[in-house]
Enzyme design. Structure first.
Site, short mmCIF file in Angstrom:
data_model
loop_
_atom_site.label_atom_id
_atom_site.label_comp_id
_atom_site.label_asym_id
_atom_site.label_seq_id
_atom_site.Cartn_x
_atom_site.Cartn_y
_atom_site.Cartn_z
N GLU A 214 47.44 44.45 26.84
CA GLU A 214 47.16 43.09 27.30
C GLU A 214 47.98 42.08 26.49
OE1 GLU A 214 46.54 40.83 29.32
OE2 GLU A 214 44.36 40.92 29.62
N HIS B 241 42.62 47.80 34.91
CA HIS B 241 41.35 48.35 34.43
C HIS B 241 40.16 47.72 35.17
CE1 HIS B 241 40.27 44.62 32.31
NE2 HIS B 241 41.54 44.55 31.97
#
Length: 233
Positions: A99, A19
């Site tokens: 994550e 990202h």
């Protein structure tokens, strides 16, 4: 169904995208009030992803694409801004690509102390209090790979798979795919925000990295088998 049939539908490329820069990348204090999964990209992060999307469109041309993404806000924003011709309703949101969990609302002082402990103990093995270790993320990435491989039996499988995820998850995906050692995994760096790595299908249906990860600790020498992850035999 035979492995030959499965191989016929394997994508030409598996592309891992980190990202773009997020609010948490520039301000650790935000974790005290905003959950990690809600953090958004910064203006700089959006610029990074727009440039990455341009590079990917140039690489892929008009080839078909299937996208999986971590369901975090910043990764969904990234998947959309890549502009690869896949409507957001067709992007497959996959929690196993999220994550590493560092616990819920985070005390920056405590997290900084735990990160130091992690450096001493090992990034793969250290488990954050009320969170995950790298080994935990490795385990869930492993189960995602089983699901991903089932898609390779689908005659409609796209020629390119794009996985929009996080830096540590990218490294652990490749560690699991290529069977890297813990020592080699811990010697390489996360790709920068907005960058991507490409696994390219070879004539024998295996995959190799187009380029190796940057290695911050060159004292760890990859084995001959590990080097085959990016070098020809």
């Amino acid at each position: 169904m035979s492995m030959t049939t499965e191989a016929a539908y394997r994508p030409d490329r598996i592309i891992l995208v980190r990202h773009g820069e997020s609010e948490g990348n520039i301000d650790d204090g935000i974790y005290e009030t905003v959950p990690d999964h809600r953090l958004k990209m910064t203006a700089r992060g959006r610029e990074q992803v727009i440039e990455t999307g341009r590079k990917l469109r140039e690489l892929l041309g008009d080839e078909s694409v299937r996208i999986w993404a971590s369901p975090y806000v910043r990764t969904r924003q990234t998947a959309e801004l890549l502009d690869l011709g896949v409507p957001m309703e067709d992007v497959r949101l996959e929690p196993r690509l999220r994550e590493q969990d560092w616990a819920n609302f985070q005390d920056p002082v405590k997290v900084a102390r735990e990160k130091k402990l992690r450096n001493d103990y090992g990034h793969f093995w250290y488990r954050f209090t009320d969170g995950e270790s790298g080994a935990d993320v490795y385990d869930r990435v492993s189960t995602f790979l089983e699901s991903l491989h089932r898609n390779f039996y689908d005659p409609r499988m796209a020629r390119n798979v794009v996985l929009v995820t996080h830096g540590l998850t990218m490294r652990l995906f490749c560690m699991r795919w290529f069977y890297w050692s813990v020592e080699y995994f811990e010697s390489i760096s996360n790709p920068p925000n907005g960058h991507f790595v490409v696994l390219v299908k070879q004539p024998d249906q295996s995959y190799r990295l187009a380029e190796p990860f940057e290695q911050w600790n060159p004292s760890v020498i990859p084995t001959a088998r590990e080097r085959l992850s990016w070098e020809g035999s």
